[in-house]
Enzyme design. Structure first.
Site, PDB file in Angstrom:
ATOM      1  N   CYS A 114       0.811  -1.224   0.000  1.00 47.43           N
ATOM      2  CA  CYS A 114       0.000   0.000   0.000  1.00 47.43           C
ATOM      3  C   CYS A 114       0.846   1.278   0.000  1.00 47.43           C
ATOM      4  CB  CYS A 114      -0.933   0.019   1.203  1.00 47.43           C
ATOM      5  SG  CYS A 114      -1.992  -1.417   1.265  1.00 47.43           S
ATOM      6  N   HIS A 276      -3.720   7.050   1.064  1.00 43.67           N
ATOM      7  CA  HIS A 276      -3.946   5.730   0.466  1.00 43.67           C
ATOM      8  C   HIS A 276      -5.357   5.304   0.834  1.00 43.67           C
ATOM      9  CE1 HIS A 276      -4.086   1.521  -0.151  1.00 43.67           C
ATOM     10  NE2 HIS A 276      -3.953   1.216   1.126  1.00 43.67           N
ATOM     11  N   ASN A 306     -10.031  -0.689  -2.421  1.00 50.41           N
ATOM     12  CA  ASN A 306      -8.619  -0.446  -2.092  1.00 50.41           C
ATOM     13  C   ASN A 306      -7.779  -1.033  -3.224  1.00 50.41           C
ATOM     14  OD1 ASN A 306      -5.988  -0.844  -1.132  1.00 50.41           O
ATOM     15  ND2 ASN A 306      -6.655  -1.112   0.987  1.00 50.41           N
TER      16      ASN A 306
END
Ligand code: ACO
Length: 349
Positions: A114, A276, A306
């Site tokens: 991430c 993020h 995501n």
């Protein structure tokens, strides 16, 4: 003084929209549970046969190059962040180099999940500041849908992730005050197994958490991938969601404050925070901790889920396309993820 600026930005998401309702046909879950816990309403899944992490990256890169007004042949270096590469090796950077018929430039893959894109930006920024390169293509791309457990057992992970790509052209500039002001990188490997995909890998049994202790004993000469791993469903990502949440809501604000302090600035100076897109609740916690107004934080996890290394460039690109990022704006990119790793980049657009 040489700095790097984002000269062009692009994104690509697959056409195929998968709603929460669609997922209820595969596993025991509900639109209500997913929205309440994550904020996600839908995500995109790549075409199984024709779209890969690299093909999506190439589409995003073409847009970024066009907006930067340079050709693929003018790129000096590629930095590619992903956790879902086309191949275990080689990395995706070389596949982009081939697909875009670039010169025989260097291509580096970053494996920081991430935080991958923000790490990649930091790496590229150092090359530009040192004067070694002028134009670097920085990419984050993921095709998660190929490797999630879509049974009820894997629902805490699989409902969260989506596919897509984002890319920027980072370019040397001497314009006063513009560009990347600073980047900040961190890690804490103590919790490496809390958010991880163990196989295929060369790990030994003792690294895995007790909850997954059902692995075969590792013997000398054993293959790094076995039928048992398939039978026991051990080829999917593992996530201890509550542990990730607790650490993320501390480290996200910390690394943003670190970037602001370094430049003598405060949260109220920020025009836009691009976090993020881990989980809408995490973003809301961060905004609350930093006392940011709603219009100071950009979120689009509702539409794309995501997308790990791709989430920051996709969100930045969309915000820019909507006119939310203007010349002179103070923008902070921040990420937290598996490793654990976390990072921020503060820039003057
Ligand atoms: N649908 C319905 N029920 C579910 C689902 C689902 N998709 N997933 C889990 N559940 C159930 C569990 O089985 C459990 O049931 P039980 O109480 O009967 O045992 C219950 O919901 C609660 O499970 P938890 O895992 O404790 O759920 P939690 O409330 O913590 O929410 C979540 C899970 C959303 C993952 C949360 O922990 C979280 O936000 N964690 C942060 C991690 C994160 O955002 N990761 C994103 C990727 S990593 C990154 O980008 C940094």
């Amino acid at each position: 003084m040489i700095r790097s600026k984002i000269a062009g930005i692009g994104m690509y998401v697959p056409e195929n929209v998968v709603t929460n309702q669609d997922l209820t046909r595969l596993m025991e879950t509900s639109d209500e549970w997913i929205q309440e816990r994550t904020g996600i309403q839908e995500r995109r899944y790549a075409d199984r046969k024709n779209e890969t992490t690299t093909t999506m990256a190439v589409e995003a890169a073409k847009v970024a190059l066009e907006r930067a007004g340079i050709s693929a042949q003018e790129v000096d270096f590629i930095v590619f962040a992903t956790l879902s590469p086309d191949y275990y090796f080689p990395g995706c950077g070389v596949l982009v180099q081939r697909a875009l018929k670039m010169k025989e430039i260097g291509a580096l893959d970053v494996r920081n999940q991430c935080s991958g894109f923000v790490y990649a930006i930091s790496v590229a920024d150092q090359f530009i500041r040192s004067g070694m390169y002028k134009n670097i293509l920085v990419i984050g791309s993921e095709k998660h849908s190929f490797g999630l457990d879509f049974s009820t057992r894997g629902r805490n992970v699989s409902v969260i992730f989506g596919d897509g790509a984002g890319a920027v052209v980072l370019q040397a500039t001497e314009e006063d005050g513009r560009g990347i002001l600073s980047t900040h990188l961190h890690s804490d490997g103590e919790s490496a197994e809390m958010l991880a995909m163990y196989n295929p890998g060369t790990h030994a049994n003792h690294w895995t958490p007790a909850s997954l202790a059902d692995f075969d004993e590792v013997e000398i000469g054993q293959m790094f991938m076995s039928h048992a791993m398939i039978d026991k469903n051990q080829l999917y990502p593992y996530m201890d969601g509550p542990s990730v949440f607790k650490k993320a809501v501390v480290k996200f604000p910390e690394v943003i404050i670190e970037a602001l302090n370094k430049n003598g600035l405060q949260p109220s100076d920020l025009d836009l925070l691009i976090p993020h897109q881990a989980n809408l609740r995490i973003s809301q916690f961060v905004a609350h901790a930093l006392k940011l107004r709603e219009d100071q934080v950009y979120n689009n996890i509702q539409k794309y889920g995501n997308t790990t290394a791709a989430s920051v460039p996709i969100a930045l690109c969309e915000a820019w396309e909507k006119g939310l990022v203007k010349n002179g704006d103070l923008v902070c990119l921040a990420a937290f993820g598996s490793g654990f790793t976390w990072a921020s980049a503060l820039l003057r657009w």
